[in-house]
Design a protein around this motif. Structure first.
Motif, PDB file in Angstrom:
ATOM      1  N   GLY A  39      -4.730 -64.117  -5.516  1.00  0.00           N
ATOM      2  CA  GLY A  39      -3.784 -64.600  -4.517  1.00  0.00           C
ATOM      3  C   GLY A  39      -2.556 -65.215  -5.159  1.00  0.00           C
ATOM      4  O   GLY A  39      -1.887 -64.590  -5.989  1.00  0.00           O
ATOM      5  N   PRO A  40      -2.243 -66.474  -4.825  1.00  0.00           N
ATOM      6  CA  PRO A  40      -1.036 -67.111  -5.366  1.00  0.00           C
ATOM      7  C   PRO A  40      -1.089 -67.337  -6.867  1.00  0.00           C
ATOM      8  O   PRO A  40      -0.062 -67.589  -7.494  1.00  0.00           O
ATOM      9  CB  PRO A  40      -0.973 -68.442  -4.606  1.00  0.00           C
ATOM     10  CG  PRO A  40      -2.388 -68.712  -4.196  1.00  0.00           C
ATOM     11  CD  PRO A  40      -2.968 -67.366  -3.900  1.00  0.00           C
ATOM     12  N   HIS A  41      -2.283 -67.250  -7.460  1.00  0.00           N
ATOM     13  CA  HIS A  41      -2.413 -67.462  -8.901  1.00  0.00           C
ATOM     14  C   HIS A  41      -2.633 -66.157  -9.665  1.00  0.00           C
ATOM     15  O   HIS A  41      -3.105 -66.177 -10.803  1.00  0.00           O
ATOM     16  CB  HIS A  41      -3.555 -68.438  -9.186  1.00  0.00           C
ATOM     17  CG  HIS A  41      -3.241 -69.842  -8.766  1.00  0.00           C
ATOM     18  ND1 HIS A  41      -3.927 -70.492  -7.780  1.00  0.00           N
ATOM     19  CD2 HIS A  41      -2.281 -70.704  -9.180  1.00  0.00           C
ATOM     20  CE1 HIS A  41      -3.418 -71.703  -7.611  1.00  0.00           C
ATOM     21  NE2 HIS A  41      -2.420 -71.854  -8.444  1.00  0.00           N
ATOM     22  N   GLU A  42      -2.276 -65.040  -9.044  1.00  0.00           N
ATOM     23  CA  GLU A  42      -2.272 -63.791  -9.797  1.00  0.00           C
ATOM     24  C   GLU A  42      -1.238 -63.914 -10.913  1.00  0.00           C
ATOM     25  O   GLU A  42      -0.176 -64.518 -10.727  1.00  0.00           O
ATOM     26  CB  GLU A  42      -1.915 -62.634  -8.867  1.00  0.00           C
ATOM     27  CG  GLU A  42      -2.007 -61.268  -9.511  1.00  0.00           C
ATOM     28  CD  GLU A  42      -1.730 -60.150  -8.519  1.00  0.00           C
ATOM     29  OE1 GLU A  42      -1.621 -58.997  -8.952  1.00  0.00           O
ATOM     30  OE2 GLU A  42      -1.616 -60.450  -7.310  1.00  0.00           O
ATOM     31  N   LEU A  43      -1.531 -63.374 -12.082  1.00  0.00           N
ATOM     32  CA  LEU A  43      -0.640 -63.538 -13.228  1.00  0.00           C
ATOM     33  C   LEU A  43       0.786 -63.106 -12.879  1.00  0.00           C
ATOM     34  O   LEU A  43       1.007 -62.026 -12.328  1.00  0.00           O
ATOM     35  CB  LEU A  43      -1.158 -62.740 -14.426  1.00  0.00           C
ATOM     36  CG  LEU A  43      -2.485 -63.220 -15.016  1.00  0.00           C
ATOM     37  CD1 LEU A  43      -2.889 -62.336 -16.184  1.00  0.00           C
ATOM     38  CD2 LEU A  43      -2.414 -64.674 -15.449  1.00  0.00           C
ATOM     39  N   ASN A  44       1.736 -63.948 -13.238  1.00  0.00           N
ATOM     40  CA  ASN A  44       3.130 -63.758 -12.853  1.00  0.00           C
ATOM     41  C   ASN A  44       3.857 -62.883 -13.876  1.00  0.00           C
ATOM     42  O   ASN A  44       4.514 -63.379 -14.789  1.00  0.00           O
ATOM     43  CB  ASN A  44       3.807 -65.126 -12.735  1.00  0.00           C
ATOM     44  CG  ASN A  44       5.211 -65.034 -12.179  1.00  0.00           C
ATOM     45  OD1 ASN A  44       5.662 -63.963 -11.786  1.00  0.00           O
ATOM     46  ND2 ASN A  44       5.903 -66.158 -12.137  1.00  0.00           N
TER      47      ASN A  44
END
Length: 304
Positions: A204-209
């Motif tokens: 979710g929001p912490h998928e690797l950027n």
């Protein structure tokens, strides 16, 4: 089993879900020994409940110990101190390493804790060099960063002089690395985020950027190679273009890029040395990938 001797089930603790606290495990387990070693290194002493259970070869105090309850529990678990710690560490994990949530705050006590560390041991564990009786020089992304413990600041060399660095995410990650890095060496085993013990965090929001890197270099392998090399990257035979980038001395990141064509979209992947979890929590790993990805896109115009 994730339940500690005190009776807290780590599966239902948000700190474990966030990847900032590992399971204690039963008192007789290897997890318990590993957790106590981390507590001694980071906090200076192990949890008295966990230590007692391990010493007495007891898995769970409530079930196995004839002396339960004892003075080691007091108001714990869920005492005022425990709840305060939960609130502080949740805020740090969810906000301070996430540059998408506004200004990053570096807790002052991180610098204070770093001042207390033995310089020789710190340099040995971090693979850094002593610059003075207090300061150290840490290699980061092909550059040297001076960590000024007395003045609580970072500096980089510019035209032969040490200049201040103003980059909150870099500062926070440097402190997290120095405060938590241990004596363990690289394992030489490469794993993806999904293969880490804290794989559940990277969703979710912490998928690797890494979207910015893919957008910038998905059709420009030459540019990707140039950017990676400028950060001290070493070419790897793993994809159309792949580099081992020295984020920290004991924490290299492996960026693998496949160029797109008429049939396939470009793809990118980030791999880690298995040992990364000995030194960084899941949120710190996430933040480090964000930092390195930003550096790849912006190089050579970096603030450090």
């Amino acid at each position: 089993m994730p339940t500690g001797p005190c009776g807290i089930n780590c599966d239902v603790c948000r700190l474990n879900v966030l990847g900032v606290c590992s399971s204690c495990g039963p008192g007789t387990s290897m997890e318990a020994q590993q957790k106590m070693a981390v507590q001694v290194r980071v906090l200076g002493a192990p949890c008295p409940i966990l230590e007692c259970a391990a010493n007495r070869a007891i898995d769970y105090c409530l079930r196995d110990c004839e002396d339960f309850p004892c003075e080691r529990f007091g108001a714990y678990p869920f005492s005022e101190g425990f709840l305060t710690m939960q609130e502080r560490r949740r805020n740090e994990a969810e906000q301070k390493l996430d540059p998408t949530k506004g200004k990053i705050h570096v807790p002052p006590h991180y610098w204070e804790d770093l001042e207390k560390k033995d310089l020789t041991v710190l340099c040995q564990n971090a693979l850094a060099q002593a610059f003075s009786s207090e300061d150290i020089v840490l290699p980061i992304l092909g550059r040297e960063i001076l960590v000024d413990r007395k003045n609580h600041s970072l500096r980089h060399k510019n035209q032969g002089e040490w200049q201040p660095v103003s980059h909150s995410l870099l500062e926070l990650l440097v402190l997290v690395y120095l405060l938590n890095v241990g004596p363990q060496l690289l394992s030489r085993e490469l794993v993806s985020a999904q293969e880490l013990k804290t794989a559940h965090f990277f969703q979710g929001p912490h998928e690797l950027n890494v979207r910015g890197v893919l957008e910038r270099f998905g059709g420009d392998l030459k540019g990707f190679r140039k950017a990676a090399e400028s950060l001290g990257g070493e070419a790897q035979n793993l994809a159309d273009a792949a580099f081992r980038i020295p984020a920290f001395p004991k924490v290299p990141l492996y960026y693998l890029l496949w160029e797109g064509d008429d049939e396939f979209e470009p793809r990118i992947s980030v791999l880690f040395d298995r040992s990364i979890e000995n030194h960084l929590s899941a949120d710190a790993i996430w933040g480090l990938v964000a930092l390195v990805s930003e550096a790849l896109v912006k190089t050579p115009d970096l603030p450090f």
